[in-house]
Design an enzyme around this catalytic site. Structure first.
Site, PDB file in Angstrom:
ATOM      1  N   GLU A  72       8.170  -3.736  11.462  1.00 17.54           N
ATOM      2  CA  GLU A  72       8.564  -2.427  10.947  1.00 17.54           C
ATOM      3  C   GLU A  72       8.873  -1.454  12.082  1.00 17.54           C
ATOM      4  OE1 GLU A  72       7.089   1.062   7.827  1.00 17.54           O
ATOM      5  OE2 GLU A  72       5.978  -0.823   7.976  1.00 17.54           O
ATOM      6  N   LYS A 117      -1.410  -9.513   2.945  1.00 13.06           N
ATOM      7  CA  LYS A 117      -0.830  -9.026   4.194  1.00 13.06           C
ATOM      8  C   LYS A 117      -1.806  -8.119   4.919  1.00 13.06           C
ATOM      9  CE  LYS A 117       2.750  -6.082   4.227  1.00 13.06           C
ATOM     10  NZ  LYS A 117       2.207  -4.899   4.928  1.00 13.06           N
ATOM     11  N   GLU A 166      -2.262  -5.607   8.416  1.00 13.85           N
ATOM     12  CA  GLU A 166      -1.565  -4.883   9.474  1.00 13.85           C
ATOM     13  C   GLU A 166      -2.281  -5.128  10.796  1.00 13.85           C
ATOM     14  OE1 GLU A 166      -0.885  -0.766   8.776  1.00 13.85           O
ATOM     15  OE2 GLU A 166       0.202  -1.089   6.901  1.00 13.85           O
ATOM     16  N   ASP A 219       0.833  -1.202   0.000  1.00  9.72           N
ATOM     17  CA  ASP A 219       0.000   0.000   0.000  1.00  9.72           C
ATOM     18  C   ASP A 219       0.866   1.250   0.000  1.00  9.72           C
ATOM     19  OD1 ASP A 219       0.942  -0.123   2.587  1.00  9.72           O
ATOM     20  OD2 ASP A 219      -1.029  -0.037   3.549  1.00  9.72           O
ATOM     21  N   SER A 220       2.185   1.059   0.093  1.00  8.77           N
ATOM     22  CA  SER A 220       3.139   2.161  -0.061  1.00  8.77           C
ATOM     23  C   SER A 220       3.048   2.772  -1.454  1.00  8.77           C
ATOM     24  CB  SER A 220       4.569   1.683   0.220  1.00  8.77           C
ATOM     25  OG  SER A 220       4.844   0.480  -0.490  1.00  8.77           O
ATOM     26  N   ASP A 258      -0.760  -6.183  -0.217  1.00  9.64           N
ATOM     27  CA  ASP A 258      -1.320  -5.531   0.964  1.00  9.64           C
ATOM     28  C   ASP A 258      -2.823  -5.351   0.833  1.00  9.64           C
ATOM     29  OD1 ASP A 258       0.628  -5.044   2.888  1.00  9.64           O
ATOM     30  OD2 ASP A 258       1.317  -3.202   1.935  1.00  9.64           O
TER      31      ASP A 258
END
Length: 248
Positions: free
Chosen positions: A167, A102, A104, A34-35, A73
Site C-alpha cells: 500500500e 491479513k 499488517e 478494517d477500512s 483483516d
C-alpha cells in the site's frame, strides 16, 4: 494466477450485498477490511473498529460470497500483544467465515503460528493504516528505496504468507518486490506492476465524500443514490407514493 501471468482482482466488502455484488462481478478475492471503520462507521482512521464489529461484517459478507476467496483483516488491538492473541483472533475470524486473515507489518512469528494451525495469512506492507500515528499520517512509504520493505516482503514469504498487500509505495518498488518474491503482490497505490490490485468498495463506486489518487471512481454512486432518495422524499411529500400498485 501469478505463475500463469493472470492479474488478481481484489475488492473490499462489509455486508452481504457488497459481498454478493463483488462475487457476481467476478472479483477473485473479497477482503473484509478494517477500512470498515472509515467507510461504514465514520471514523477518521481504521484504529477504532473492534474484533467484535469485524466479526459481524465477516458473517454478513460470508453470506454473499461462495467462489471468491474471503479474507478478513485483524483489527488494531486484536493482535500484536503476542502469538497467542493473534492465533485466538484469527480463529474467531475463521469461525465467522473468513478463509484467510491479513496482518499488517512483518509479524513473522504470528504469521508462522496462524499458518501452522491451517489458516492462510496475507501480509500487508508499506503504508499500513493501523500505524498511521507512527507514520504521521497516510503517507507514501519506501521513497528511500524501500530496502526495508523488500526485506520484510521476503521474510513474510518465508514465514508462510500466501500473498502480500503493498500500500502506497512507489511504483518501481512495487515492481521490484513483485519480481523478487514468489507469492502474489496485491497493490493499492503501488503501481501497475503488482500481481493484483485491491480497491475499497466505497471508493470505486463513488459513495464517499473524498477522492484518492490511488483509486478510480467507476460510478458516481453517492450522487445517483442521493438523487433517487430525493425523488422518494418528493413523491412521498406530494402524496404520489405509495400508489395503488404499492398497496394491499
Amino acid at each position: 494466477m501469478k505463475e500463469a501471468g493472470e492479474l488478481i482482482v481484489c475488492l473490499t466488502a462489509y455486508d452481504e450485498p457488497g459481498g454478493s455484488m463483488a462475487e457476481e462481478a467476478g472479483v477473485d478475492v473479497v477482503l473484509v477490511g478494517d477500512s470498515a471503520a472509515t467507510t461504514v462507521h465514520g471514523h477518521p482512521t481504521t484504529l477504532p473498529i473492534t474484533l467484535e464489529e469485524t466479526l459481524t461484517h465477516v458473517r454478513a459478507v460470508a453470506k454473499g460470497v461462495e467462489r471468491a476467496l474471503l479474507v478478513a483483516d485483524l483489527p488494531f488491538g486484536s493482535y500484536g500483544a503476542g502469538v497467542a492473541q493473534a492465533v485466538e483472533s484469527a480463529c474467531e475470524l475463521a469461525k465467522a467465515g473468513a478463509q484467510a486473515v491479513k496482518f499488517e507489518g512483518p509479524l513473522l512469528e504470528e504469521v508462522r503460528a496462524v499458518v501452522r494451525i491451517g489458516l492462510p495469512v496475507m501480509g500487508h506492507l508499506g503504508m499500513t493504516p493501523q500505524s498511521v500515528n507512527e507514520f504521521g499520517g497516510h503517507k507514501v512509504q519506501g521513497r528511500d528505496g524501500g530496502e526495508d520493505i523488500l526485506r520484510a516482503a521476503k521474510e513474510l514469504e518465508e514465514a508462510g504468507a500466501f500473498a502480500i498487500v503493498l500500500e502506497l509505495v512507489p511504483a518501481e518498488l512495487g515492481r521490484r518486490i513483485s519480481q523478487e518474491v514468489k507469492v502474489p503482490t496485491i497493490g493499492i497505490g503501488a503501481g501497475p506492476w503488482c500481481d493484483g490490485q485491491i480497491q475499497v468498495f466505497h471508493d470505486v463506486l463513488g459513495l464517499g465524500t473524498r477522492s484518492f489518487k490511488h483509486a478510480k471512481v467507476y460510478l458516481e454512486g453517492r450522487r445517483l443514490i442521493t438523487e433517487a432518495l430525493a425523488k422518494y422524499v418528493a413523491e412521498t411529500r406530494k402524496g404520489e407514493f405509495p400508489t395503488e400498485e404499492n398497496s394491499f
